[in-house]
Scaffold this motif. Structure first.
Motif, PDB file in Angstrom:
ATOM      1  N   ILE A  18       0.835  -1.202   0.000  1.00 14.92           N
ATOM      2  CA  ILE A  18       0.000   0.000   0.000  1.00 14.92           C
ATOM      3  C   ILE A  18       0.872   1.254   0.000  1.00 14.92           C
ATOM      4  O   ILE A  18       0.637   2.192  -0.773  1.00 14.92           O
ATOM      5  CB  ILE A  18      -0.946  -0.004   1.223  1.00 14.92           C
ATOM      6  N   LEU A  19       1.889   1.281   0.860  1.00 13.30           N
ATOM      7  CA  LEU A  19       2.766   2.454   0.938  1.00 13.30           C
ATOM      8  C   LEU A  19       3.503   2.683  -0.380  1.00 13.30           C
ATOM      9  O   LEU A  19       3.636   3.823  -0.842  1.00 13.30           O
ATOM     10  CB  LEU A  19       3.748   2.300   2.092  1.00 13.30           C
ATOM     11  N   ILE A  20       3.956   1.617  -1.000  1.00 13.35           N
ATOM     12  CA  ILE A  20       4.655   1.728  -2.288  1.00 13.35           C
ATOM     13  C   ILE A  20       3.702   2.258  -3.361  1.00 13.35           C
ATOM     14  O   ILE A  20       4.049   3.150  -4.141  1.00 13.35           O
ATOM     15  CB  ILE A  20       5.253   0.367  -2.702  1.00 13.35           C
ATOM     16  N   LEU A  21       2.470   1.730  -3.395  1.00  8.49           N
ATOM     17  CA  LEU A  21       1.496   2.183  -4.389  1.00  8.49           C
ATOM     18  C   LEU A  21       1.107   3.644  -4.181  1.00  8.49           C
ATOM     19  O   LEU A  21       0.959   4.397  -5.149  1.00  8.49           O
ATOM     20  CB  LEU A  21       0.248   1.293  -4.353  1.00  8.49           C
ATOM     21  N   ILE A  22       0.961   4.062  -2.922  1.00  7.16           N
ATOM     22  CA  ILE A  22       0.645   5.471  -2.653  1.00  7.16           C
ATOM     23  C   ILE A  22       1.774   6.358  -3.165  1.00  7.16           C
ATOM     24  O   ILE A  22       1.544   7.379  -3.812  1.00  7.16           O
ATOM     25  CB  ILE A  22       0.386   5.705  -1.148  1.00  7.16           C
ATOM     26  N   PHE A  23       2.997   5.960  -2.890  1.00  5.98           N
ATOM     27  CA  PHE A  23       4.145   6.734  -3.357  1.00  5.98           C
ATOM     28  C   PHE A  23       4.181   6.803  -4.886  1.00  5.98           C
ATOM     29  O   PHE A  23       4.358   7.875  -5.472  1.00  5.98           O
ATOM     30  CB  PHE A  23       5.444   6.119  -2.817  1.00  5.98           C
ATOM     31  N   LEU A  24       3.995   5.662  -5.555  1.00  4.57           N
ATOM     32  CA  LEU A  24       4.046   5.631  -7.015  1.00  4.57           C
ATOM     33  C   LEU A  24       2.876   6.383  -7.650  1.00  4.57           C
ATOM     34  O   LEU A  24       3.052   7.097  -8.636  1.00  4.57           O
ATOM     35  CB  LEU A  24       4.075   4.180  -7.512  1.00  4.57           C
TER      36      LEU A  24
END
Length: 195
Positions: free
Chosen positions: A96-102
């Motif tokens: 989730i954190l990676i997707l929010i960043f991307l």
């Protein structure tokens, strides 16, 4: 579903499985349901923005690597089943954190709630059939195996499971084609380009 699983964990553990030790694991699984939902929504958003590689980075690479790393650490430390189940939730959180960043590169999160027009009825008419279809797809294999086990012999379940694994190649091919083409079809439909 998560709240139902969390609060019904005692009943499920005792009535269905007759195992009081499962209460904590079922409650943990109930807490992880919202993480899985948010993760799936963000993956859908990345596909909607035609950023297929975001879901590959977050779900297929990072999620898997984090889970494998955590499972290896659990194996070394000899941790219990609670932590083995928790690895899924931890991996979902990182995904989730990676997707929010991307996704922050694709659009600004600041403007998400200001000035947006929400078509709730249209959204529900579109997404409810997709939700039901996805639920059936996810549980199809399990339901088939349970029914076969209840109605036929163990041998027929084994033959069915082996044949079903061979069919995975066609399902993976079909899924990859659908995943990459759905946003393009949706975009063309929105523009009225039926040709």
């Amino acid at each position: 579903l998560g709240a139902g699983l969390y609060f019904g964990a005692g009943t499920i553990a005792l009535s269905v499985y007759q195992e009081p030790k499962l209460v904590t694991l079922l409650q943990l699984a109930g807490l992880m349901v919202p993480l899985a939902v948010v993760n799936d929504l963000l993956i859908g958003a990345s596909r909607g923005f035609k950023r297929m590689h975001y879901s590959v980075i977050a779900q297929d690479i990072a999620h898997l690597v984090i889970r494998l790393t955590l499972i290896a650490a659990l194996w070394v430390t000899g941790a219990n089943a609670f932590w083995a189940v928790a690895t899924y939730g931890i991996a979902d959180l990182f995904s989730i954190l990676i997707l929010i960043f991307l996704l922050n590169n694709a659009f600004s999160w600041k403007g998400l709630f200001h000035g947006a027009r929400y078509e709730t009825g249209e959204l529900l008419r579109f997404s409810l059939p997709l939700f039901l279809s996805e639920m059936l797809k996810r549980f199809r294999g399990d339901i088939q195996t349970i029914l076969l086990g209840a109605l036929y012999t163990v041998t027929s379940v084994g033959v069915f499971s082996a044949a079903n694994k061979i069919n995975v190649v066609s399902r993976v091919t079909s899924l990859s084609l659908m995943t990459s083409s759905e946003p393009a079809f949706a975009d063309l439909h929105a523009k009225g380009d039926k040709a």
